[in-house]
Design a protein around this motif. Structure first.
Motif, PDB file in Angstrom:
ATOM      1  N   UNK A  42       0.832  -1.204   0.000  1.00  8.45           N
ATOM      2  CA  UNK A  42       0.000   0.000   0.000  1.00  8.45           C
ATOM      3  C   UNK A  42       0.865   1.252   0.000  1.00  8.45           C
ATOM      4  N   UNK A  43       0.285   2.336  -0.486  1.00 10.66           N
ATOM      5  CA  UNK A  43       1.028   3.580  -0.702  1.00 10.66           C
ATOM      6  C   UNK A  43       1.701   4.094   0.573  1.00 10.66           C
ATOM      7  N   UNK A  44       0.951   4.166   1.675  1.00 12.26           N
ATOM      8  CA  UNK A  44       1.527   4.707   2.909  1.00 12.26           C
ATOM      9  C   UNK A  44       2.677   3.840   3.416  1.00 12.26           C
ATOM     10  N   UNK A  45       2.525   2.530   3.326  1.00 13.88           N
ATOM     11  CA  UNK A  45       3.601   1.634   3.759  1.00 13.88           C
ATOM     12  C   UNK A  45       4.820   1.793   2.853  1.00 13.88           C
ATOM     13  N   UNK A  46       4.600   1.940   1.560  1.00 20.76           N
ATOM     14  CA  UNK A  46       5.710   2.140   0.627  1.00 20.76           C
ATOM     15  C   UNK A  46       6.460   3.438   0.927  1.00 20.76           C
ATOM     16  N   UNK A  47       5.719   4.484   1.291  1.00 18.11           N
ATOM     17  CA  UNK A  47       6.357   5.763   1.647  1.00 18.11           C
ATOM     18  C   UNK A  47       7.212   5.617   2.892  1.00 18.11           C
ATOM     19  N   UNK A  48       6.678   4.916   3.901  1.00 17.97           N
ATOM     20  CA  UNK A  48       7.446   4.706   5.138  1.00 17.97           C
ATOM     21  C   UNK A  48       8.664   3.822   4.878  1.00 17.97           C
ATOM     22  N   UNK A  49       8.500   2.834   4.016  1.00 14.92           N
ATOM     23  CA  UNK A  49       9.620   1.959   3.693  1.00 14.92           C
ATOM     24  C   UNK A  49      10.705   2.732   2.946  1.00 14.92           C
ATOM     25  N   UNK A  75       7.904   3.233  12.533  1.00 11.05           N
ATOM     26  CA  UNK A  75       6.859   3.915  11.750  1.00 11.05           C
ATOM     27  C   UNK A  75       6.339   3.001  10.641  1.00 11.05           C
ATOM     28  N   UNK A  76       7.248   2.321   9.970  1.00 13.16           N
ATOM     29  CA  UNK A  76       6.858   1.387   8.909  1.00 13.16           C
ATOM     30  C   UNK A  76       6.020   0.245   9.476  1.00 13.16           C
ATOM     31  N   UNK A  77       6.493  -0.356  10.573  1.00 13.32           N
ATOM     32  CA  UNK A  77       5.761  -1.468  11.182  1.00 13.32           C
ATOM     33  C   UNK A  77       4.382  -1.041  11.672  1.00 13.32           C
ATOM     34  N   UNK A  78       4.285   0.158  12.187  1.00 21.17           N
ATOM     35  CA  UNK A  78       2.997   0.654  12.682  1.00 21.17           C
ATOM     36  C   UNK A  78       1.961   0.714  11.554  1.00 21.17           C
ATOM     37  N   UNK A  79       2.366   1.246  10.417  1.00 17.47           N
ATOM     38  CA  UNK A  79       1.451   1.348   9.281  1.00 17.47           C
ATOM     39  C   UNK A  79       1.012  -0.040   8.813  1.00 17.47           C
ATOM     40  N   UNK A  80       1.959  -0.947   8.693  1.00 18.71           N
ATOM     41  CA  UNK A  80       1.650  -2.302   8.222  1.00 18.71           C
ATOM     42  C   UNK A  80       0.774  -3.030   9.247  1.00 18.71           C
ATOM     43  N   UNK A  81       1.112  -2.931  10.527  1.00 20.70           N
ATOM     44  CA  UNK A  81       0.342  -3.623  11.558  1.00 20.70           C
ATOM     45  C   UNK A  81      -1.085  -3.102  11.664  1.00 20.70           C
ATOM     46  N   UNK A  82      -1.287  -1.801  11.508  1.00 21.90           N
ATOM     47  CA  UNK A  82      -2.647  -1.248  11.531  1.00 21.90           C
ATOM     48  C   UNK A  82      -3.457  -1.782  10.357  1.00 21.90           C
TER      49      UNK A  82
END
Length: 93
Positions: A42-49, A75-82
């Motif tokens: 997903x876009x937000x996870x890709x941005x954090x990655x 931050x990356x893990x938070x987006x993915x876990x949510x």
């Protein structure tokens, strides 16, 4: 021919104290791993990655630094876990 099919069938079965158990069980798939792979795209996870990779590149380019990329990693893990959390329990039995 009949002997071969019986032998094949018997070789797939294993006797256990709890009854007959199939030796080749259906392979179980962890729904969390499937959702994680989907959520990581997903876009937000890709941005954090991307921010995490940028930090890693910066830290690895220096010989000595106190900087770590822990914040970017969390931050990356938070987006993915949510993302995973909202759908995971729908997949569990």
């Amino acid at each position: 021919m009949l002997f071969a099919s019986i032998k094949e069938t018997l070789s797939k079965l294993v006797q256990s104290p709890f009854g007959v158990v199939r030796a080749e069980e259906e392979e179980l798939v962890d729904p969390a791993k499937v959702l994680r792979a989907k959520c990581e795209q997903q876009k937000e996870a890709q941005e954090r990655f991307a921010k995490l990779q940028e930090c890693n590149t910066r830290v690895n380019s220096r010989k000595a630094t106190a900087e770590t990329c822990v914040e970017e990693f969390w931050d990356f893990l938070e987006v993915v876990d949510k993302c995973i959390a909202k759908d995971l329990f729908d997949h569990l039995k």
